[in-house]
Design a protein around this motif. Structure first.
Motif, PDB file in Angstrom:
ATOM      1  N   SER A  69      12.340  11.132 -12.124  1.00  0.00           N
ATOM      2  CA  SER A  69      13.149  11.311 -10.917  1.00  0.00           C
ATOM      3  C   SER A  69      14.505  11.918 -11.231  1.00  0.00           C
ATOM      4  CB  SER A  69      13.337   9.984 -10.193  1.00  0.00           C
ATOM      5  OG  SER A  69      12.116   9.507  -9.720  1.00  0.00           O
ATOM      6  N   SER A  70      15.102  11.514 -12.351  1.00  0.00           N
ATOM      7  CA  SER A  70      16.423  12.047 -12.689  1.00  0.00           C
ATOM      8  C   SER A  70      16.357  13.542 -12.966  1.00  0.00           C
ATOM      9  CB  SER A  70      17.026  11.293 -13.873  1.00  0.00           C
ATOM     10  OG  SER A  70      16.209  11.431 -15.016  1.00  0.00           O
ATOM     11  N   LYS A  71      15.281  14.017 -13.610  1.00  0.00           N
ATOM     12  CA  LYS A  71      15.120  15.453 -13.869  1.00  0.00           C
ATOM     13  C   LYS A  71      14.953  16.220 -12.561  1.00  0.00           C
ATOM     14  CE  LYS A  71      14.281  19.298 -16.032  1.00  0.00           C
ATOM     15  NZ  LYS A  71      15.372  20.080 -16.599  1.00  0.00           N
ATOM     16  N   LEU A  99      17.283  19.739  -8.089  1.00  0.00           N
ATOM     17  CA  LEU A  99      17.814  19.905  -6.735  1.00  0.00           C
ATOM     18  C   LEU A  99      19.326  20.101  -6.749  1.00  0.00           C
ATOM     19  CD1 LEU A  99      15.710  17.289  -4.740  1.00  0.00           C
ATOM     20  CD2 LEU A  99      15.461  19.778  -4.727  1.00  0.00           C
ATOM     21  N   GLU A 100      20.006  19.417  -7.664  1.00  0.00           N
ATOM     22  CA  GLU A 100      21.461  19.565  -7.771  1.00  0.00           C
ATOM     23  C   GLU A 100      21.820  20.972  -8.259  1.00  0.00           C
ATOM     24  OE1 GLU A 100      25.203  17.487 -10.128  1.00  0.00           O
ATOM     25  OE2 GLU A 100      23.246  16.512 -10.092  1.00  0.00           O
ATOM     26  N   TYR A 110      21.207  21.732  -3.544  1.00  0.00           N
ATOM     27  CA  TYR A 110      20.797  20.828  -2.472  1.00  0.00           C
ATOM     28  C   TYR A 110      21.491  19.472  -2.558  1.00  0.00           C
ATOM     29  CZ  TYR A 110      17.055  24.179  -1.654  1.00  0.00           C
ATOM     30  OH  TYR A 110      16.350  25.316  -1.384  1.00  0.00           O
ATOM     31  N   LEU A 111      21.898  19.087  -3.745  1.00  0.00           N
ATOM     32  CA  LEU A 111      22.567  17.807  -3.938  1.00  0.00           C
ATOM     33  C   LEU A 111      23.978  18.045  -4.438  1.00  0.00           C
ATOM     34  CD1 LEU A 111      19.767  15.714  -5.686  1.00  0.00           C
ATOM     35  CD2 LEU A 111      20.339  15.794  -3.271  1.00  0.00           C
ATOM     36  N   ASP A 142      11.242  24.924  -3.498  1.00  0.00           N
ATOM     37  CA  ASP A 142      11.926  25.111  -4.770  1.00  0.00           C
ATOM     38  C   ASP A 142      11.433  24.131  -5.831  1.00  0.00           C
ATOM     39  OD1 ASP A 142      13.422  27.350  -4.118  1.00  0.00           O
ATOM     40  OD2 ASP A 142      15.052  26.164  -3.281  1.00  0.00           O
ATOM     41  N   LEU A 143      11.085  22.918  -5.439  1.00  0.00           N
ATOM     42  CA  LEU A 143      10.494  21.982  -6.402  1.00  0.00           C
ATOM     43  C   LEU A 143       9.114  22.469  -6.845  1.00  0.00           C
ATOM     44  CD1 LEU A 143      11.524  18.504  -4.941  1.00  0.00           C
ATOM     45  CD2 LEU A 143      12.261  19.503  -7.127  1.00  0.00           C
TER      46      LEU A 143
END
Length: 110
Positions: free
Chosen positions: A49-51, A56-57, A61-62, A79-80
């Motif tokens: 999840s962190s990756k 996204l960051e 997006y984040l 994008d994911l």
């Protein structure tokens, strides 16, 4: 006499370049949800999840600054998927789900 600080914002509003409610969550408007408290990923076995949050960051997006709209979810999901394809997973599919309740969890199902 005019206030110089108001000329540009009023001009942008008149031209439709800016919305008075930009960046402010409106739970009453259709298709918009308030910002979630957490982001969750389901089915992400190849990456943690962190990756995925870092992806996204990096894409901008984040951190979340706007209400979650269907277009936002589609962009993030696409994008994911691209990230997964570039990482050697051509069949990966990602779908985003808005929070079920105000301030809930934003879910991406991989």
């Amino acid at each position: 006499m005019r206030a110089p600080g108001l000329v540009l914002p009023l001009l942008l509003l008149a031209l439709g370049c800016a919305a008075p409610e930009a960046g402010v969550p409106h739970p009453g408007k259709p298709g918009r949800n308030p910002l979630p408290v957490t982001i969750s990923f389901r089915g992400n076995r190849a990456f943690g999840s962190s990756k995925l949050k870092k992806v996204l960051e990096k894409l901008g997006y984040l951190p979340l600054r706007k209400p979650i709209t269907p277009a936002f979810l589609a962009d993030c999901s696409w994008d994911l998927e691209e990230f997964y394809r570039e990482s050697g997973f051509p069949d990966a599919r990602v779908r985003g789900f808005p929070p079920a309740k105000p301030g809930g969890t934003l879910l991406f199902r991989i």
